[in-house]
Design a protein around this motif. Structure first.
Motif, PDB file in Angstrom:
ATOM      1  N   SER A  49       0.850  -1.183   0.129  1.00 48.24           N
ATOM      2  CA  SER A  49       0.001   0.021   0.181  1.00 48.24           C
ATOM      3  C   SER A  49       1.005   1.421  -0.206  1.00 48.24           C
ATOM      4  O   SER A  49       0.547   1.998  -0.622  1.00 48.24           O
ATOM      5  N   ALA A  50       1.963   1.261   0.857  1.00 48.82           N
ATOM      6  CA  ALA A  50       2.846   2.572   0.926  1.00 48.82           C
ATOM      7  C   ALA A  50       3.667   2.688  -0.493  1.00 48.82           C
ATOM      8  O   ALA A  50       3.643   3.530  -0.796  1.00 48.82           O
ATOM      9  N   LEU A  51       4.100   1.612  -1.068  1.00 52.67           N
ATOM     10  CA  LEU A  51       4.624   1.571  -2.198  1.00 52.67           C
ATOM     11  C   LEU A  51       3.756   1.955  -3.435  1.00 52.67           C
ATOM     12  O   LEU A  51       4.251   2.907  -4.250  1.00 52.67           O
ATOM     13  N   THR A  52       2.535   1.715  -3.505  1.00 47.19           N
ATOM     14  CA  THR A  52       1.530   2.189  -4.436  1.00 47.19           C
ATOM     15  C   THR A  52       1.262   3.560  -4.381  1.00 47.19           C
ATOM     16  O   THR A  52       1.159   4.407  -5.216  1.00 47.19           O
ATOM     17  N   ASP A  53       1.180   3.929  -3.096  1.00 50.36           N
ATOM     18  CA  ASP A  53       0.905   5.262  -2.677  1.00 50.36           C
ATOM     19  C   ASP A  53       1.774   6.394  -3.142  1.00 50.36           C
ATOM     20  O   ASP A  53       1.738   7.358  -3.598  1.00 50.36           O
ATOM     21  N   GLN A  54       3.432   5.814  -3.062  1.00 53.89           N
ATOM     22  CA  GLN A  54       4.281   6.608  -3.419  1.00 53.89           C
ATOM     23  C   GLN A  54       4.671   6.425  -4.681  1.00 53.89           C
ATOM     24  O   GLN A  54       5.600   7.095  -5.240  1.00 53.89           O
ATOM     25  N   GLY A  55       3.838   5.499  -5.601  1.00 55.07           N
ATOM     26  CA  GLY A  55       3.886   5.656  -7.071  1.00 55.07           C
ATOM     27  C   GLY A  55       5.320   4.435  -7.238  1.00 55.07           C
ATOM     28  O   GLY A  55       5.790   4.723  -8.471  1.00 55.07           O
ATOM     29  N   ARG A  56       5.862   3.870  -6.464  1.00 55.78           N
ATOM     30  CA  ARG A  56       7.018   2.814  -6.655  1.00 55.78           C
ATOM     31  C   ARG A  56       6.680   1.727  -7.081  1.00 55.78           C
ATOM     32  O   ARG A  56       7.511   0.578  -7.350  1.00 55.78           O
ATOM     33  N   ALA A  57       5.501   1.258  -7.078  1.00 52.18           N
ATOM     34  CA  ALA A  57       4.849   0.117  -7.265  1.00 52.18           C
ATOM     35  C   ALA A  57       3.543   0.310  -7.778  1.00 52.18           C
ATOM     36  O   ALA A  57       2.587   1.274  -7.578  1.00 52.18           O
ATOM     37  N   HIS A  58       2.700  -0.734  -8.831  1.00 51.89           N
ATOM     38  CA  HIS A  58       1.464  -0.589  -9.227  1.00 51.89           C
ATOM     39  C   HIS A  58       0.771  -1.892  -8.847  1.00 51.89           C
ATOM     40  O   HIS A  58       1.097  -2.954  -8.991  1.00 51.89           O
ATOM     41  N   ARG A  59      -0.499  -1.551  -8.865  1.00 50.87           N
ATOM     42  CA  ARG A  59      -1.336  -2.711  -8.302  1.00 50.87           C
ATOM     43  C   ARG A  59      -2.028  -2.905  -9.668  1.00 50.87           C
ATOM     44  O   ARG A  59      -2.751  -1.929 -10.242  1.00 50.87           O
ATOM     45  N   LEU A  60      -2.023  -4.072 -10.247  1.00 52.37           N
ATOM     46  CA  LEU A  60      -2.771  -4.268 -11.590  1.00 52.37           C
ATOM     47  C   LEU A  60      -4.083  -4.956 -10.853  1.00 52.37           C
ATOM     48  O   LEU A  60      -4.417  -6.043 -10.469  1.00 52.37           O
ATOM     49  N   GLU A  61      -5.277  -3.984 -11.189  1.00 54.90           N
ATOM     50  CA  GLU A  61      -6.575  -4.124 -10.446  1.00 54.90           C
ATOM     51  C   GLU A  61      -7.187  -5.371 -10.936  1.00 54.90           C
ATOM     52  O   GLU A  61      -7.960  -6.117 -10.096  1.00 54.90           O
ATOM     53  N   SER A  62      -7.004  -5.450 -12.087  1.00 57.38           N
ATOM     54  CA  SER A  62      -7.882  -6.503 -12.888  1.00 57.38           C
ATOM     55  C   SER A  62      -7.515  -8.303 -12.511  1.00 57.38           C
ATOM     56  O   SER A  62      -8.090  -9.049 -12.530  1.00 57.38           O
ATOM     57  N   ILE A  63      -6.108  -8.139 -11.978  1.00 59.83           N
ATOM     58  CA  ILE A  63      -5.658  -9.526 -11.770  1.00 59.83           C
ATOM     59  C   ILE A  63      -5.045  -9.446 -10.587  1.00 59.83           C
ATOM     60  O   ILE A  63      -4.496 -10.527  -9.882  1.00 59.83           O
ATOM     61  N   LYS A  64      -5.350  -8.407  -9.642  1.00 63.14           N
ATOM     62  CA  LYS A  64      -4.933  -8.339  -8.003  1.00 63.14           C
ATOM     63  C   LYS A  64      -3.545  -8.661  -8.016  1.00 63.14           C
ATOM     64  O   LYS A  64      -3.098  -9.703  -7.110  1.00 63.14           O
ATOM     65  N   ALA A  65      -2.879  -8.082  -8.774  1.00 69.93           N
ATOM     66  CA  ALA A  65      -1.144  -8.181  -8.548  1.00 69.93           C
ATOM     67  C   ALA A  65      -0.357  -7.127  -8.489  1.00 69.93           C
ATOM     68  O   ALA A  65      -0.954  -5.869  -8.842  1.00 69.93           O
ATOM     69  N   PHE A  66       0.859  -7.192  -8.559  1.00 76.58           N
ATOM     70  CA  PHE A  66       1.651  -5.777  -8.372  1.00 76.58           C
ATOM     71  C   PHE A  66       2.933  -6.130  -9.227  1.00 76.58           C
ATOM     72  O   PHE A  66       3.429  -7.294  -9.526  1.00 76.58           O
ATOM     73  N   VAL A  67       3.265  -5.037  -9.609  1.00 79.35           N
ATOM     74  CA  VAL A  67       4.805  -4.957 -10.585  1.00 79.35           C
ATOM     75  C   VAL A  67       5.399  -3.636 -10.108  1.00 79.35           C
ATOM     76  O   VAL A  67       4.633  -2.754  -9.301  1.00 79.35           O
TER      77      VAL A  67
END
Length: 128
Positions: A49-67
């Motif tokens: 959650s912190a990484l996505t808020d910071q823009g350092r990771a993305h949550r792929l909403e459609s497949i519930k995964a992260f990059v």
């Protein structure tokens, strides 16, 4: 002893960067548990959650995964092209889309917190 948030974020990004495919939180957890057996799912979710808020990771909403984020998105829209065959994810800069998306949402006074565009299909290798 508990790790500091920055160290935990570094560990999670390390796992994401080492994999060439999107990872679920539980896949990340499994990798981290190799060196730290007591790590719990809430720790990984908070870190993601912190990484996505910071823009350092993305949550792929459609497949519930992260990059991990591979672009610089200051005033931009990440466009993530997800291959349905091999699972690879290409990240593109969708800066040109931001004015159009803003115009669309402004029509209904909707205030977007973030923008992520996901495109599903085949990568160049799989399509060939």
């Amino acid at each position: 002893m508990r790790k500091q948030a920055a160290a935990r974020q570094h560990d999670v990004l390390g796992v994401l960067n080492a994999c060439d495919r999107p990872m679920t939180a539980y896949q990340i957890l499994e990798r981290l548990q190799i060196g730290e057996p007591d790590i719990a799912p809430p720790t990984v979710y908070r870190t993601l959650s912190a990484l996505t808020d910071q823009g350092r990771a993305h949550r792929l909403e459609s497949i519930k995964a992260f990059v991990p984020c591979r672009c610089n998105h200051v005033e931009s829209v990440p466009v993530l092209a997800i291959c349905k065959d091999c699972g690879s994810v290409e990240e593109h800069d969708g800066s040109d889309l931001l004015p159009t998306l803003t115009k669309l949402t402004d029509q209904s006074a909707f205030r977007a917190d973030r923008h992520i565009v996901e495109i599903h299909g085949q990568c160049g290798t799989c399509a060939a």
